[in-house]
Design a protein around this motif. Structure first.
Motif, PDB file in Angstrom:
ATOM      1  N   SER A  29     -41.785  -9.374 -13.316  1.00  0.00           N
ATOM      2  CA  SER A  29     -40.800  -8.333 -13.643  1.00  0.00           C
ATOM      3  C   SER A  29     -39.368  -8.822 -13.549  1.00  0.00           C
ATOM      4  CB  SER A  29     -41.000  -7.135 -12.706  1.00  0.00           C
ATOM      5  OG  SER A  29     -40.844  -7.545 -11.346  1.00  0.00           O
ATOM      6  N   THR A  30     -39.178 -10.138 -13.460  1.00  0.00           N
ATOM      7  CA  THR A  30     -37.825 -10.678 -13.273  1.00  0.00           C
ATOM      8  C   THR A  30     -37.164 -11.058 -14.594  1.00  0.00           C
ATOM      9  OG1 THR A  30     -38.836 -12.857 -12.930  1.00  0.00           O
ATOM     10  CG2 THR A  30     -38.294 -11.550 -10.964  1.00  0.00           C
ATOM     11  N   VAL A  31     -37.644 -10.496 -15.706  1.00  0.00           N
ATOM     12  CA  VAL A  31     -37.097 -10.788 -17.033  1.00  0.00           C
ATOM     13  C   VAL A  31     -36.569  -9.495 -17.648  1.00  0.00           C
ATOM     14  CG1 VAL A  31     -37.586 -11.727 -19.323  1.00  0.00           C
ATOM     15  CG2 VAL A  31     -38.780 -12.642 -17.317  1.00  0.00           C
ATOM     16  N   ARG A  32     -35.385  -9.579 -18.258  1.00  0.00           N
ATOM     17  CA  ARG A  32     -34.816  -8.402 -18.901  1.00  0.00           C
ATOM     18  C   ARG A  32     -35.744  -7.906 -20.010  1.00  0.00           C
ATOM     19  NH1 ARG A  32     -28.454 -10.109 -19.743  1.00  0.00           N
ATOM     20  NH2 ARG A  32     -27.887 -10.227 -17.512  1.00  0.00           N
ATOM     21  N   GLU A  33     -35.723  -6.573 -20.218  1.00  0.00           N
ATOM     22  CA  GLU A  33     -36.647  -5.978 -21.177  1.00  0.00           C
ATOM     23  C   GLU A  33     -36.426  -6.519 -22.581  1.00  0.00           C
ATOM     24  OE1 GLU A  33     -39.142  -4.296 -20.221  1.00  0.00           O
ATOM     25  OE2 GLU A  33     -39.902  -4.084 -22.268  1.00  0.00           O
ATOM     26  N   ALA A  34     -35.162  -6.671 -22.985  1.00  0.00           N
ATOM     27  CA  ALA A  34     -34.864  -7.177 -24.326  1.00  0.00           C
ATOM     28  C   ALA A  34     -35.394  -8.599 -24.497  1.00  0.00           C
ATOM     29  CB  ALA A  34     -33.363  -7.134 -24.581  1.00  0.00           C
ATOM     30  N   THR A  35     -35.246  -9.408 -23.441  1.00  0.00           N
ATOM     31  CA  THR A  35     -35.733 -10.785 -23.487  1.00  0.00           C
ATOM     32  C   THR A  35     -37.252 -10.807 -23.529  1.00  0.00           C
ATOM     33  OG1 THR A  35     -33.818 -11.542 -22.215  1.00  0.00           O
ATOM     34  CG2 THR A  35     -35.721 -13.021 -22.310  1.00  0.00           C
ATOM     35  N   ARG A  36     -37.878  -9.926 -22.730  1.00  0.00           N
ATOM     36  CA  ARG A  36     -39.337  -9.838 -22.709  1.00  0.00           C
ATOM     37  C   ARG A  36     -39.883  -9.507 -24.100  1.00  0.00           C
ATOM     38  NH1 ARG A  36     -42.597  -9.098 -18.580  1.00  0.00           N
ATOM     39  NH2 ARG A  36     -40.848  -8.530 -17.251  1.00  0.00           N
ATOM     40  N   GLU A  37     -39.250  -8.538 -24.757  1.00  0.00           N
ATOM     41  CA  GLU A  37     -39.707  -8.147 -26.087  1.00  0.00           C
ATOM     42  C   GLU A  37     -39.546  -9.291 -27.080  1.00  0.00           C
ATOM     43  OE1 GLU A  37     -38.602  -3.387 -25.635  1.00  0.00           O
ATOM     44  OE2 GLU A  37     -37.586  -4.660 -27.136  1.00  0.00           O
ATOM     45  N   ARG A  38     -38.463 -10.041 -26.965  1.00  0.00           N
ATOM     46  CA  ARG A  38     -38.222 -11.172 -27.867  1.00  0.00           C
ATOM     47  C   ARG A  38     -39.286 -12.256 -27.675  1.00  0.00           C
ATOM     48  NH1 ARG A  38     -33.330 -11.984 -26.584  1.00  0.00           N
ATOM     49  NH2 ARG A  38     -33.262 -14.075 -25.663  1.00  0.00           N
ATOM     50  N   VAL A  39     -39.640 -12.525 -26.402  1.00  0.00           N
ATOM     51  CA  VAL A  39     -40.658 -13.529 -26.106  1.00  0.00           C
ATOM     52  C   VAL A  39     -42.023 -13.077 -26.609  1.00  0.00           C
ATOM     53  CG1 VAL A  39     -41.921 -14.687 -24.256  1.00  0.00           C
ATOM     54  CG2 VAL A  39     -39.426 -14.515 -24.141  1.00  0.00           C
ATOM     55  N   LEU A  40     -42.371 -11.807 -26.348  1.00  0.00           N
ATOM     56  CA  LEU A  40     -43.670 -11.295 -26.783  1.00  0.00           C
ATOM     57  C   LEU A  40     -43.791 -11.299 -28.307  1.00  0.00           C
ATOM     58  CD1 LEU A  40     -44.148  -8.329 -24.275  1.00  0.00           C
ATOM     59  CD2 LEU A  40     -45.314 -10.545 -24.282  1.00  0.00           C
ATOM     60  N   ARG A  41     -42.660 -11.036 -28.976  1.00  0.00           N
ATOM     61  CA  ARG A  41     -42.663 -11.079 -30.444  1.00  0.00           C
ATOM     62  C   ARG A  41     -42.911 -12.510 -30.928  1.00  0.00           C
ATOM     63  NH1 ARG A  41     -38.599  -8.086 -31.022  1.00  0.00           N
ATOM     64  NH2 ARG A  41     -36.982  -9.692 -31.146  1.00  0.00           N
ATOM     65  N   ALA A  42     -42.299 -13.487 -30.250  1.00  0.00           N
ATOM     66  CA  ALA A  42     -42.506 -14.896 -30.619  1.00  0.00           C
ATOM     67  C   ALA A  42     -43.951 -15.314 -30.355  1.00  0.00           C
ATOM     68  CB  ALA A  42     -41.542 -15.784 -29.834  1.00  0.00           C
ATOM     69  N   VAL A  43     -44.503 -14.845 -29.237  1.00  0.00           N
ATOM     70  CA  VAL A  43     -45.901 -15.155 -28.902  1.00  0.00           C
ATOM     71  C   VAL A  43     -46.827 -14.646 -29.999  1.00  0.00           C
ATOM     72  CG1 VAL A  43     -47.784 -14.577 -27.328  1.00  0.00           C
ATOM     73  CG2 VAL A  43     -45.559 -15.255 -26.409  1.00  0.00           C
ATOM     74  N   GLU A  44     -46.570 -13.417 -30.465  1.00  0.00           N
ATOM     75  CA  GLU A  44     -47.420 -12.825 -31.500  1.00  0.00           C
ATOM     76  C   GLU A  44     -47.248 -13.537 -32.840  1.00  0.00           C
ATOM     77  OE1 GLU A  44     -46.733  -8.708 -32.063  1.00  0.00           O
ATOM     78  OE2 GLU A  44     -48.280  -8.481 -33.589  1.00  0.00           O
ATOM     79  N   GLU A  45     -46.009 -13.812 -33.204  1.00  0.00           N
ATOM     80  CA  GLU A  45     -45.738 -14.447 -34.498  1.00  0.00           C
ATOM     81  C   GLU A  45     -46.305 -15.861 -34.577  1.00  0.00           C
ATOM     82  OE1 GLU A  45     -41.517 -12.098 -35.437  1.00  0.00           O
ATOM     83  OE2 GLU A  45     -41.533 -14.250 -34.948  1.00  0.00           O
ATOM     84  N   LEU A  46     -46.249 -16.561 -33.466  1.00  0.00           N
ATOM     85  CA  LEU A  46     -46.721 -17.951 -33.450  1.00  0.00           C
ATOM     86  C   LEU A  46     -48.203 -18.072 -33.131  1.00  0.00           C
ATOM     87  CD1 LEU A  46     -43.708 -19.582 -31.561  1.00  0.00           C
ATOM     88  CD2 LEU A  46     -44.240 -19.790 -33.992  1.00  0.00           C
ATOM     89  N   GLY A  47     -48.805 -16.979 -32.695  1.00  0.00           N
ATOM     90  CA  GLY A  47     -50.219 -17.040 -32.339  1.00  0.00           C
ATOM     91  C   GLY A  47     -50.454 -17.857 -31.084  1.00  0.00           C
ATOM     92  N   TYR A  48     -49.500 -17.782 -30.162  1.00  0.00           N
ATOM     93  CA  TYR A  48     -49.603 -18.586 -28.938  1.00  0.00           C
ATOM     94  C   TYR A  48     -50.676 -18.031 -28.014  1.00  0.00           C
ATOM     95  CZ  TYR A  48     -48.311 -20.486 -24.359  1.00  0.00           C
ATOM     96  OH  TYR A  48     -48.320 -21.079 -23.127  1.00  0.00           O
TER      97      TYR A  48
END
Length: 348
Positions: free
Chosen positions: A35-54
């Motif tokens: 929980s130590t990540v800002r919400e906007a940053t979390r959403e950006r990372v999760l979007r990258a994870v989904e787009e890249l199929g990580y």
């Protein structure tokens, strides 16, 4: 949304980090649900994870505890080339494990201040990497050991049961380099010692002496000069060696910075390298390839040693948490790298 992952290209945590514009450590925190990540940053990372199929590597889950682990790399080494290699390896190891790396320069601290600094740092880190010469500072090591902080030394010439060590066989490496010069026809070989405060210096000098003895060559004290692993000390030692009535036909400097200094002095005195003087070094840092001619030297894989030290340290921290700490003496392979700074001696 479709994945944009390309076939045949593995998507790593570094790929996701670059795509999201964050650090690998941030990606690790997000995928591990911290929980130590800002919400906007979390959403950006999760979007990258989904787009890249990580897909996180479950085999690496044993390193999950490292994400909150803070490791300190403390240095006083005067060689910028050596420090550069250390940092490359340490950053690689901590990035891969999503650990935090704190870098501290204690170059100006005296003995008492070193002890105080170690005592203070021990309160805020989980482990420490000590390159030379700090890895052989008894006051510093004692403070960390007393505080229960795991320590891994890099390139120490001695193994202690109190701390782990990653090193090469300095004696054998130096012996091989000296034997190489002898095989090229050199019988009058100058030698520049390393810092006397480091046991690796003594091992390298013993390797030099052993190779001379094996070849039946005399050990001339005039051909040995004291250095301190610095460029300036190499300049001073080279001046003494090259002003002898019978100067050496080859000089073995026990690190690349000093060997580069020898090349500089030789050029200034009108000597061709390797036509009039062969020069070799030790470490294979960037200093070996930024002089002309490029140096024949011993490959000490400093970056790989630092990377390995991080891995050993993290494993030690996990064992410590389980109540089963242990120290490791890890000897890595070296190699003799031949370049253009050596040739057979000129006939008189």
């Amino acid at each position: 949304m479709k994945s944009i992952r390309r076939k045949g290209h593995a998507v790593t945590i570094d790929t996701v980090a670059a795509h999201a514009g964050v650090s690998p450590m941030t990606v690790s925190r997000v995928v591990n649900g911290l929980s130590t990540v800002r919400e906007a940053t979390r959403e950006r990372v999760l979007r990258a994870v989904e787009e890249l199929g990580y897909r996180p590597n479950l085999a690496a889950s044993s390193l999950a505890a490292a994400q909150n682990t803070c490791i300190a790399l403390i240095y006083t080494n005067p060689s910028s080339a050596y420090l550069r290699e250390l940092l490359v390896g340490a950053l690689s190891g901590t990035s891969r494990a999503a650990a935090q790396l704190v870098i501290a320069n204690w170059d100006t601290l005296k003995a008492d201040a070193l002890r105080d600094a170690a005592r203070l740092l021990a309160k805020s880190v989980a482990g420490v990497i000590l390159p030379p010469p700090l890895c052989e500072s008894k006051p510093v090591v004692t403070e960390f050991v007393r505080a229960g902080i795991p320590v891994v030394s890099i390139a120490s010439g001695q193994f202690s049961r109190e701390i782990s060590c990653v090193r090469i066989d300095d004696f054998q490496a130096s012996r091989e380099m000296t034997a190489y010069l002898i095989a090229q026809g050199h019988a009058r070989i100058g030698y520049i010692k390393g810092n006397p405060d480091q046991t690796a210096s003594a091992h390298r000098f013993k390797g030099f002496q052993e190779a001379l003895a094996e070849a039946g060559l005399p050990q001339d004290g005039d051909l040995v000069q004291q250095g301190y692993f610095t460029y300036r000390s190499g300049l001073e030692a080279a001046e003494k060696l090259l002003t002898l009535d019978r100067r050496p036909t080859a000089i073995f400097a026990s690190n690349d910075d000093m060997a580069a200094a020898v090349v500089s002095v030789a050029h200034r005195r009108g000597l061709g390298v390797p036509r009039d003087l062969s020069v070799v070094g030790f470490d294979n840092t960037s200093a070996a390839t930024t002089v002309w001619p490029e140096l024949t030297t011993i490959q000490q894989p400093v970056a790989s040693m630092a990377d390995t030290a991080i891995d050993i340290l993290l494993r030690t921290i996990r064992r410590q948490e389980k109540g089963a700490p242990a120290t490791v003496n890890h000897v890595m392979p070296h190699a003799l790298i031949t370049r253009d700074s050596v040739a057979p001696p000129r006939r008189a």
